[in-house]
Enzyme design. Structure first.
Site, short mmCIF file in Angstrom:
data_model
loop_
_atom_site.label_atom_id
_atom_site.label_comp_id
_atom_site.label_asym_id
_atom_site.label_seq_id
_atom_site.Cartn_x
_atom_site.Cartn_y
_atom_site.Cartn_z
N ASP A 1 61.30 -60.07 49.00
CA ASP A 1 62.38 -60.27 48.12
C ASP A 1 61.62 -60.16 46.59
O ASP A 1 60.83 -61.15 46.19
CB ASP A 1 63.21 -61.43 48.42
CG ASP A 1 64.13 -61.58 47.32
OD1 ASP A 1 64.22 -60.71 46.47
OD2 ASP A 1 64.89 -62.51 47.62
N HIS B 1 44.23 -50.14 58.22
CA HIS B 1 44.39 -50.88 59.41
C HIS B 1 43.02 -51.64 59.55
O HIS B 1 42.86 -52.72 59.98
CB HIS B 1 44.67 -50.12 60.73
CG HIS B 1 45.55 -51.02 61.76
ND1 HIS B 1 45.39 -52.46 62.03
CD2 HIS B 1 46.43 -50.83 62.49
CE1 HIS B 1 46.12 -52.81 63.03
NE2 HIS B 1 46.78 -52.00 63.19
#
Length: 445
Positions: free
Chosen positions: A391, A151
């Protein structure tokens, strides 16, 4: 169940055309104030794909290509010669694990928010890499991608853009806009000027008892149950209509996010059985890219952390004591229950030069080591981030979800894979509060 086949480091691919020169590996990027103040941990998410899916080699090659543009994801966290925290652009690489499961993926459905999800990730404890990836293939041809990144290097907005670019590389497309990693726009003013008090919000004192003290003995041995609650588009519509009743003509209705957070805050407060005089807050992560008044403005493709925090607060009785707690214009506290203050307080947050860095006896308030946020909550909204656009060439994932985070009160909101505007909420609660929450989470009363 999950059998590891290979584990290696995947490095950026610079010499794709045989003529480019790799950049030096001695450079570094300093952490900005927002990088320093956020959680010092890896954040993990899961994707699931139905067959047919591209090969592991195709996904790995695309990762190497995208790392050449997003070098920080292949580096390490460290310090410069002055001892300041930086991202080392040393091209150490991404930990890349390949695994198999002989059973079909359907045997694991529905995926429960349980420790078993951690089997789809590389081990994060003591991880030296910023980014870790695991590809798990199932006997039916389904693929689960476990993705983890630190993070301190990227917030959810940046991480989602990296993931989308990875998918575009796998499909042979241009990556899109080049990410901006210039942290100099956040350099402190000289001399430092403090416009807001950050102690108790972003920072806390290590040598004091500032902040709320939670009775840990009360929760000793308590199990944390991660609920995944699905809110249909019809329910959300009714909730927004009720929340917005009484608003002046011409004023827009409350958003899905505000309405759902207010609803969940109220339901969880009931389920916890908080004392009427107990104060409860919601910590809200807000994307600050369009909210900072900087000249020049923050680049829209800034890559890193730029999260502001809002802390709306109310007493438990003001959230749950009336059946119409989501309505009414006469009580500002009840407005807080309904959600009005959730975003109003965002306008109080802005960058204050010199206000970060954890100097002296200050440390960030962000702490993933807590087992319980009770009586408070935290909510991370991923409703507007393009996570579902990852994708690799076989289509969008049919499952996207955070991994297992056993922190009571830390919620996630994410769009449903149905793509119809419905929302899934991940709500971790103590087991003794779970039954009541399940009974009332769909109630509008």
């Amino acid at each position: 169940m999950v059998r590891i086949q290979t584990s290696r480091l995947v490095k950026p691919l610079y010499d794709d055309d045989g003529g480019s020169i790799p950049p030096p590996t001695s450079d570094s990027i300093p952490l900005n104030i927002f990088d320093k103040v956020t959680y010092n941990t890896h954040m993990a998410v899961l994707y699931a794909y139905r067959p047919p899916t591209p090969s592991n080699a195709t996904i790995e090659l695309a990762l190497r290509k995208v790392l050449a543009t997003y070098r920080v994801m292949a580096g390490q966290l460290g310090e410069n010669q002055k001892g300041n925290p930086v991202i080392l652009l040393n091209d150490r690489g991404v930990k890349f694990v390949e695994a198999v499961v002989h059973d079909t993926f359907d045997k694991f459905l529905p995926l429960e928010m349980s420790p078993l999800l951690l089997d789809f990730h590389p081990e994060l404890k003591h991880a030296e890499e910023i980014t870790l990836v695991q590809l798990t293939r199932f006997g039916c041809g389904s693929l689960v991608l476990g993705y983890s990144s630190h993070h301190h290097v990227a917030d959810a907005f940046s991480a989602s853009n990296f993931l989308v670019a990875w998918g575009r590389a796998a499909r042979g497309l241009e990556l899109g806009s080049v990410p901006s990693m210039d942290r100099s726009i956040f350099w402190p003013r000289v001399p430092p000027e403090f416009g807001f008090d950050h102690v108790g919000v972003e920072y806390k004192k290590t040598k004091s008892l500032s902040g709320r003290i939670v009775d840990r003995d009360r929760f000793a041995g308590s199990d944390i149950v991660n609920h995944k609650v699905h809110f249909t588009l019809d329910f959300i519509g009714k909730l927004k209509a009720r929340a917005s009743t009484g608003r002046p003509n011409g004023v827009a209705a409350y958003s899905t996010f505000v309405s759902l957070v207010a609803h969940l805050w109220r339901a969880i407060t009931k389920a916890r059985g908080l004392s009427p005089i107990e104060t409860t807050s919601v910590r809200i992560s807000v994307n600050g890219r369009t909210r900072l008044s900087l000249d020049p403005p923050v680049p829209p493709d800034f890559y890193g952390n730029l999260v502001l925090w809002a802390f709306p607060t109310a007493r438990a009785k003001e959230l749950v004591s009336r059946a119409d707690g989501l309505r009414g214009e006469d009580n500002p506290r009840r407005d807080c229950a309904r959600g009005r203050c959730l975003l109003q307080v965002v306008h109080r947050l802005r960058v204050a030069g010199g206000g970060g860095g954890g100097g002296g006896d200050l440390v960030p308030t962000a702490d993933m080591g807590k087992a319980a946020l009770w009586p408070d909550l935290e909510v991370d909204s991923w409703l507007r981030f393009p996570f579902y656009e990852l994708d690799f060439g076989g289509g969008s994932p049919f499952i996207f979800m955070p991994s297992y985070y056993p922190t009571e009160g830390m919620m996630f909101l994410l769009p449903s894979f149905l793509g119809d505007g419905s929302v899934d909420a991940v709500v971790p609660l103590f087991r003794q509060n779970s039954a009541v929450f399940k009974q009332i989470c769909y109630s509008l009363d």
